[in-house]
Motif scaffolding. Structure first.
Motif, PDB file in Angstrom:
ATOM      1  N   GLY A   1       1.672  14.131  -7.289  1.00  0.00           N
ATOM      2  CA  GLY A   1       1.575  15.051  -6.169  1.00  0.00           C
ATOM      3  C   GLY A   1       0.607  14.545  -5.112  1.00  0.00           C
ATOM      4  N   PRO A   2       0.722  15.065  -3.873  1.00  0.00           N
ATOM      5  CA  PRO A   2      -0.109  14.560  -2.772  1.00  0.00           C
ATOM      6  C   PRO A   2      -1.595  14.817  -2.942  1.00  0.00           C
TER       7      PRO A   2
ATOM      8  N   GLU B   1      14.591  12.757  -6.445  1.00  0.00           N
ATOM      9  CA  GLU B   1      13.740  11.611  -6.780  1.00  0.00           C
ATOM     10  C   GLU B   1      12.370  11.679  -6.122  1.00  0.00           C
ATOM     11  N   ARG B   2      12.229  12.454  -5.046  1.00  0.00           N
ATOM     12  CA  ARG B   2      10.964  12.472  -4.301  1.00  0.00           C
ATOM     13  C   ARG B   2      10.583  13.889  -3.868  1.00  0.00           C
ATOM     14  N   PRO B   3      10.438  14.827  -4.796  1.00  0.00           N
ATOM     15  CA  PRO B   3      10.167  16.220  -4.408  1.00  0.00           C
ATOM     16  C   PRO B   3       8.860  16.400  -3.639  1.00  0.00           C
ATOM     17  N   HIS B   4       7.794  15.707  -4.076  1.00  0.00           N
ATOM     18  CA  HIS B   4       6.508  15.864  -3.392  1.00  0.00           C
ATOM     19  C   HIS B   4       6.559  15.284  -1.985  1.00  0.00           C
TER      20      HIS B   4
ATOM     21  N   VAL C   1       0.837  -1.203   0.000  1.00  0.00           N
ATOM     22  CA  VAL C   1       0.000   0.000   0.000  1.00  0.00           C
ATOM     23  C   VAL C   1       0.872   1.253   0.000  1.00  0.00           C
ATOM     24  N   LEU C   2       1.894   1.262   0.854  1.00  0.00           N
ATOM     25  CA  LEU C   2       2.767   2.432   0.943  1.00  0.00           C
ATOM     26  C   LEU C   2       3.593   2.621  -0.325  1.00  0.00           C
ATOM     27  N   ASP C   3       4.058   1.525  -0.913  1.00  0.00           N
ATOM     28  CA  ASP C   3       4.812   1.618  -2.165  1.00  0.00           C
ATOM     29  C   ASP C   3       3.965   2.254  -3.260  1.00  0.00           C
ATOM     30  N   THR C   4       2.735   1.802  -3.387  1.00  0.00           N
ATOM     31  CA  THR C   4       1.863   2.314  -4.442  1.00  0.00           C
ATOM     32  C   THR C   4       1.465   3.760  -4.161  1.00  0.00           C
ATOM     33  N   ALA C   5       1.202   4.071  -2.906  1.00  0.00           N
ATOM     34  CA  ALA C   5       0.859   5.451  -2.548  1.00  0.00           C
ATOM     35  C   ALA C   5       2.026   6.387  -2.827  1.00  0.00           C
ATOM     36  N   ALA C   6       3.234   5.960  -2.489  1.00  0.00           N
ATOM     37  CA  ALA C   6       4.417   6.782  -2.750  1.00  0.00           C
ATOM     38  C   ALA C   6       4.603   7.011  -4.243  1.00  0.00           C
TER      39      ALA C   6
ATOM     40  N   ALA D   1       2.442   8.085   7.373  1.00  0.00           N
ATOM     41  CA  ALA D   1       3.286   6.912   7.137  1.00  0.00           C
ATOM     42  C   ALA D   1       4.251   7.162   5.980  1.00  0.00           C
ATOM     43  N   LEU D   2       3.795   7.857   4.933  1.00  0.00           N
ATOM     44  CA  LEU D   2       4.673   8.178   3.808  1.00  0.00           C
ATOM     45  C   LEU D   2       5.781   9.129   4.234  1.00  0.00           C
ATOM     46  N   VAL D   3       5.451  10.083   5.091  1.00  0.00           N
ATOM     47  CA  VAL D   3       6.457  11.016   5.599  1.00  0.00           C
ATOM     48  C   VAL D   3       7.504  10.263   6.414  1.00  0.00           C
TER      49      VAL D   3
END
Length: 242
Positions: A23-24, A92-95, A11-16, A56-58
């Motif tokens: 964007g969020p 690689e992860r600006p958002h 879930v976290l991989d796909t959300a990221a 969790a993503l943060v």
């Protein structure tokens, strides 16, 4: 064929991935469920509500930036390697990085790279205020460079002689009303005798090479004269030596 049991990491991989690409604001529980071919209730069961998912993503982003490890045979080379790895991680992860900042966790995100830099400037022989200044200089160089790169990515494409928002029909290099300007980004007045310089300044920027050269020059200056430094101004023998 039924899909395998869903996991929290999946879930976290796909959300990221959705946040990185769109964007969020584009991350909704319904969209995430569709990407995973599962029910929205299953998403809630694994990660809670949307705010819990963002938290969790943060936390994962902060942890990811904690995996940076120095590489190289000298403190100077290892400092440069940390700078390069940190820049890559931010680009690689600006958002996701923006989400970390919005939650007031920026300092925590940069803490692992700061610890790595402290270790290396100590190994190079710096102590006290000089060591702190070196660590901050490298971190500011990385973050400032990334901000410039991101701004360039978002800016309108420019061609030689074209300014953003230029008046339709206005000749390149003219001020409003038709007066010659001469202040375009590609204007290299005063270097008429240096054709290669003029052509290089007008060429596309190799941002990776420029970053490496800038950081190497910075580190050379910061470590010059340090007890454990290279002492010869060399950080790995030039661009891309690592």
């Amino acid at each position: 064929m039924a899909r395998s049991a869903l996991t929290r990491d999946e879930v976290l991989d796909t959300a990221a991935a959705l946040v990185r690409e769109h964007g969020p604001d584009a991350l909704t529980m319904r969209r995430l469920a569709a990407a995973l071919s599962t029910a929205v209730t299953s998403i809630y069961w694994h990660v809670g509500n949307r705010e819990s998912l963002l938290d969790a993503l943060v936390a994962r982003t902060v942890a990811d930036l904690g995996t940076i490890r120095p590489r190289g045979g000298t403190p100077a080379e290892r400092i440069v390697s940390v700078a390069r790895a940190l820049r890559r991680a931010l680009l690689e992860r600006p958002h996701l990085v923006a989400m970390v900042h919005e939650r007031g966790l920026t300092e925590r995100m940069f803490l692992p790279s700061r610890r790595a830099l402290v270790h290396e400037v100590h190994a190079a022989g710096l102590r006290g205020a000089r060591a702190a200044g070196a660590v901050r200089a490298v971190q500011f160089q990385v973050v400032g460079y990334v901000l410039v790169e991101r701004a360039r990515e978002r800016a309108p494409v420019q061609e030689p002689g074209e300014e953003p928002g230029e008046e339709p029909g206005k000749k390149p290099g003219e001020e409003p009303g038709g007066a010659p300007g001469g202040d375009e980004p590609w204007d290299v007045g005063g270097v008429e005798s240096d054709g290669p310089l003029a052509r290089a300044l007008a060429a596309p920027v190799d941002t990776e090479r420029l970053f490496v050269d800038a950081v190497r020059a910075l580190v050379d200056g910061l470590l010059r004269g340090a007890a454990g430094g290279t002492g010869d101004g060399g950080v790995g023998g030039g661009p891309y030596s690592q």
